[in-house]
Motif scaffolding. Sequence first.
Motif, PDB file in Angstrom:
ATOM      1  N   UNK A 210      46.622 -23.672  24.538  1.00 20.57           N
ATOM      2  CA  UNK A 210      46.004 -22.355  24.772  1.00 20.57           C
ATOM      3  C   UNK A 210      45.200 -22.352  26.065  1.00 20.57           C
ATOM      4  N   UNK A 211      44.496 -23.454  26.357  1.00 22.18           N
ATOM      5  CA  UNK A 211      43.756 -23.548  27.620  1.00 22.18           C
ATOM      6  C   UNK A 211      44.720 -23.542  28.803  1.00 22.18           C
ATOM      7  N   UNK A 212      45.853 -24.228  28.673  1.00 18.21           N
ATOM      8  CA  UNK A 212      46.839 -24.257  29.757  1.00 18.21           C
ATOM      9  C   UNK A 212      47.477 -22.882  29.981  1.00 18.21           C
ATOM     10  N   UNK A 213      47.556 -22.057  28.950  1.00 19.58           N
ATOM     11  CA  UNK A 213      48.103 -20.697  29.092  1.00 19.58           C
ATOM     12  C   UNK A 213      47.079 -19.739  29.715  1.00 19.58           C
TER      13      UNK A 213
ATOM     14  N   UNK B  66      51.541 -30.651  22.278  1.00 22.23           N
ATOM     15  CA  UNK B  66      51.283 -31.168  20.947  1.00 22.23           C
ATOM     16  C   UNK B  66      49.871 -30.913  20.443  1.00 22.23           C
ATOM     17  N   UNK B  67      49.037 -30.261  21.267  1.00 23.54           N
ATOM     18  CA  UNK B  67      47.659 -29.951  20.869  1.00 23.54           C
ATOM     19  C   UNK B  67      47.425 -28.465  21.143  1.00 23.54           C
ATOM     20  N   UNK B  68      47.308 -27.678  20.075  1.00 20.95           N
ATOM     21  CA  UNK B  68      47.226 -26.218  20.209  1.00 20.95           C
ATOM     22  C   UNK B  68      46.071 -25.775  21.107  1.00 20.95           C
ATOM     23  N   UNK B  69      44.902 -26.366  20.948  1.00 15.42           N
ATOM     24  CA  UNK B  69      43.743 -25.965  21.754  1.00 15.42           C
ATOM     25  C   UNK B  69      44.001 -26.226  23.245  1.00 15.42           C
TER      26      UNK B  69
END
Length: 179
Positions: free
Chosen positions: A68-71, A62-65
């Motif tokens: 992206x860090x998790x990817x 639910x939090x894009x930032x």
Amino acid sequence: MTLKTWQLDATHTTVGFMVRHMVVAKVHGRFTRFEGKVVVPGDDLAQGSVEVKIDASSIDTGVEQRDNHLRSPDFFDASAFPKLIFRSKRVQDAGKGHYRVVGDLTIRDVTREVVLETELLGKVKDPWGNERLAFQASTSIDRKDFGLSWNQALEAGGLLVGERVDISLDVQAVAEKAA
């Protein structure tokens, strides 16, 4: 004995997780793209097998930032390791509709055995004549066991991201029609 194959219904299945954040809070997330099947000889689920492939880049908290860090290489490194894979090795009947699905979970090319505590919720025919199987499953893993070791110490003590990850699955699977 006839083998029956059940395909996961992605529109009625949730692959979710929860991890501690800043020691006191919890962050919930899910993966939105996956495929999987359950293969059962006859109606004996304890003789069945399960395989699920999850698209690592489909992580959603639910939090894009944060997603992206998790990817990124700090966590799943989704571009280098695009799939999380679970393959069962055996299913143990734990009685009264409960099963222990023992299998190998692979994340970032690291494979560890996990046990999914599973409850069969039922088998029904939907309004369109399809047979459906529903179950819930859960397990917990230590993310460091899979190379997901990024973290940050907090000034007040503890770590930013918990090491234990609770995984929960709510699954509907649809029987393939006989040819």
